[in-house]
Design an enzyme around this catalytic site. Structure first.
Site: not given
Length: 539
Positions: A172, A453
């Protein structure tokens, strides 16, 4: 082709400048040929990123002015057409459980060895992009692809090795809004997305193809099909540059913004030669719901903890994603379980029960797989999908064609629930600790039993900002104001200090984190991303 370009010729075409120091190992992933490739990408695509970001602002201004998001009339023919994506590689046809995490060396090994089908190595929301972290992450992924990655814990000597049958690797990259300040093209910082993509692709595509896999990517934070078309152009350019077949590069796009949910068909169509699926990036999607509808007092969300996937607007998002993807032959991936296993048996059982409920909802909605943040939860998530899938590798056969049509009203529906003092204080503590970790170079942080996150901190600060803007009340009767937030922040700083201990607190960057959080939460305009100003704190 690059393979036939001499070093002298490559240098003459290279307009990339590196501003950060490199170790010998880091320099090995940025040879002159890689820099020349990156330079070519920047020449063709970097300036278009600024145009795409400007288009986001224009669209947001229209929404702020009263034009709610909706399906696009000009692309109705794409939504009603009978087209399909190009296809899905064999090693991506079963993605029932994926694990995600940053690219530090031990994490990469443990994730690839977990009882999962895919590891999404993350240069975005779970990585704080300090220069060394970005470069070392690329070194680690190169070694993982080569099969020779290992790690020895310096404190206890424990050794970590890659298993003989690791998970499939997907990279990613950063979102389009993030720059890489250590690399410039024609004196301008380049898009972090192009750096991540180019370096990973250049160093790994040959080895990946040689072992029957390929260069696979997760694409985050898309807000329109025009941005998907940009990525499609990047992929086509790269395949031509290296003399590869069209469709060699494969991507999964995260539908984690409210505008993008109205353009899922168009995003799939724009990337149809390269895309293999869409993903429910639920936490960022909640953040985007707040950010996009920030001017609408009737659409203010309640406490973050009660905004779960069974809420009507989120369940509609999940079901529409499944229906859209499967109609086009693409995977519909579920969202993240961010829980961490507990050593307390009773608490751990509660965690497993929550995972089971969440993943059962996804599997029964027709999702082809799901995400976990910790290897210890992989078995529970996998058992849910094993039970639902049976002998199947995925659920592409679940069309949801008989569902009632999902409308814009369904996707924008207000969410019921309380706004509580406890919830607001919890948001402050979580955001404070996460921001402190992020500006200290750590983007994946265990806080109160969750692996957090950037999305969690984004929701936390944006929801309080919206409560302030619209003068919402808490369950204790107090109206949320800037002054109330500042008071709660000062009090919760002391709570965090008592929880962590003075030594840890005083050695950290909590003063800077609190200042940044206060600026973001009390600003007149809602900042798009905390990671943009946060990046200035990183070396």
């Amino acid at each position: 082709m690059l393979a036939h370009t001499s070093e002298k010729e490559a240098l003459s075409h290279n307009q990339i400048a590196l501003h950060g120091e490199l170790t010998h190992e880091q320099a090995a992933i940025l040879p002159v040929e890689a820099q020349s490739f990156l330079s070519s990408l920047c020449q063709s695509f970097a300036s278009r990123v600024d145009e795409l970001l400007a288009a986001r602002e224009v669209r947001q201004h229209r929404i702020d002015s009263g034009e709610l998001p909706n399906f696009l009339p000009e692309t109705q023919d794409i939504r009603e057409g009978s087209w399909k994506i190009l296809g899905i590689p064999n090693d991506l046809k079963d993605r029932r459980v994926e694990i995600t995490g940053p690219t530090d060396r031990k994490m990469v090994i443990n994730a690839l060895n977990a009882n999962v089908k895919v590891f999404m190595a993350d240069f975005e929301d779970s990585l704080s992009p300090a220069w060394d972290k970005v470069l070392d992450g690329q070194v680690n992924l190169r070694d993982a692809v080569a099969g020779n990655i290992s790690y020895t814990n310096p404190s206890n000597g424990k050794q970590y090795q890659l298993s003989s049958d690791p998970a499939v690797l997907i990279c990613r990259v950063r979102g389009l809004h993030l720059k890489e300040k250590h690399v410039s093209y024609q004196d301008h910082a380049i898009p972090g997305a192009l750096f991540d993509f180019a370096v990973y692709f250049f160093n790994n595509y040959k080895a990946l193809l040689a072992k029957g896999s390929g260069p696979y990517f997760y694409i985050p934070k898309l807000q329109s099909y025009h941005e998907a078309k940009w990525w499609s152009d990047v992929f086509h350019f790269t395949e031509t540059y290296f003399g590869l077949d069209t469709g060699t590069i494969k991507a999964t796009a995260l539908i984690e913004t409210l505008p993008a949910v109205f353009e899922m068909d168009e995003i799939l169509f724009s990337l149809k030669e390269h895309i293999v699926g869409l993903n429910c990036g639920r936490w960022d999607y909640i953040f985007s719901y707040i950010k996009t509808l920030r001017n609408y007092p009737d659409r203010v969300l309640p406490d973050r903890q009660v905004v779960t996937m069974d809420k009507p607007f989120l369940n509609a998002y999940s079901r529409l994603l499944v229906r859209t993807c499967h109609r086009r032959g693409a995977f519909a991936m579920g969202g993240m379980a961010a829980f961490i296993p507990s050593k307390d048996p009773d608490i751990n059982q509660q965690v497993l029960d929550k995972i089971n409920k969440d993943k059962s909802l996804e599997a029964n909605n027709g999702h082809d797989g799901t995400w976990v943040a910790h290897p210890g939860l992989a078995d529970t998530a996998r058992q849910v999908f094993d039970t639902v899938l049976g002998e199947r590798s995925n659920q592409l056969d679940i069309s949801r064609a008989e569902d009632t049509e999902i409308t814009a009203d369904d996707l924008l529906a207000p969410c019921q629930g309380e706004r509580t003092e406890q919830g607001m204080r919890h948001n402050i503590r979580v955001a404070l600790q996460y921001i402190e970790a992020w500006i200290s170079g750590n983007g994946c942080v265990p806080i109160y039993g969750m692996m957090e996150d950037a999305a969690t901190a984004e929701i936390s600060r944006a929801s309080i900002w919206q409560w302030i803007k619209h003068g919402k009340s808490l369950d204790n009767g107090e109206v949320v104001t800037k002054a109330l937030f500042v008071r709660y922040l000062e009090e919760e700083i002391e709570v965090v200090k008592s929880e962590l201990g003075s030594e840890r607190f005083d050695s950290g960057r909590f003063t800077e984190a609190a200042k940044l959080m206060e600026e973001l939460t009390t600003s007149h305009e809602l900042s798009n991303f905390l990671t943009v100003p946060g990046y200035e704190f990183l070396d």
